[in-house]
Scaffold this motif. Sequence first.
Motif, short mmCIF file in Angstrom:
data_model
loop_
_atom_site.label_atom_id
_atom_site.label_comp_id
_atom_site.label_asym_id
_atom_site.label_seq_id
_atom_site.Cartn_x
_atom_site.Cartn_y
_atom_site.Cartn_z
N TYR A 152 -33.35 19.07 -2.77
CA TYR A 152 -33.87 18.07 -3.52
C TYR A 152 -33.51 16.84 -2.76
O TYR A 152 -34.31 15.94 -2.97
CB TYR A 152 -33.43 18.36 -4.88
CG TYR A 152 -34.22 19.20 -5.74
CD1 TYR A 152 -35.69 19.39 -5.75
CD2 TYR A 152 -33.56 20.32 -5.96
CE1 TYR A 152 -36.18 20.56 -6.59
CE2 TYR A 152 -33.77 21.45 -6.70
CZ TYR A 152 -35.53 21.57 -6.95
OH TYR A 152 -36.12 22.74 -7.47
N CYS A 187 -38.59 20.54 1.54
CA CYS A 187 -38.71 19.89 0.22
C CYS A 187 -38.30 20.69 -0.89
O CYS A 187 -37.72 20.71 -1.86
CB CYS A 187 -40.03 19.38 0.03
SG CYS A 187 -40.02 17.78 0.82
N LYS A 208 -36.01 16.09 -0.18
CA LYS A 208 -37.21 15.80 -0.77
C LYS A 208 -37.16 14.42 -1.18
O LYS A 208 -38.16 13.62 -1.19
CB LYS A 208 -37.48 16.74 -2.00
CG LYS A 208 -38.68 16.66 -2.70
CD LYS A 208 -38.98 17.65 -3.87
CE LYS A 208 -40.45 17.48 -4.40
NZ LYS A 208 -40.82 18.37 -5.58
#
Length: 121
Positions: A59, A55, A62
């Motif tokens: 991104y 994460c 994530k």
Amino acid sequence: LEEAMEQFAKKTGMEITGYCVQEDDSGLPPRYLFYVECAGEIAAGTETILDDCLCSVNYGYKGCRGMNEIGAPQIVGLPGGSFQRYEEHLAAGGHLMGQNKRICILDTVEKKRFFAAEIPV
């Protein structure tokens, strides 16, 4: 991936000698399956640390985790010498060793079968 694995090794104190990853869509949500060869045992809870590392460097990953589009990664420990055996397997098939890059992504059935067969029973 390399940056996440470097962070993971630092945070866990693991001496990782090799790793590779494949998609695992055997359940919902799908997830990533990491094969890791390291000195010593893989401690419980390390998958959470790996997830945090992934994460922190990606991104997109994530965001997918936050929306539950991807499940938490799974880590499977490989016995010592697994990546060496893979190189020997390639050499036996006629691949020149200088032409082989370190394997990270299991993107063929052959690669997936080889590393799945390395899992201790």
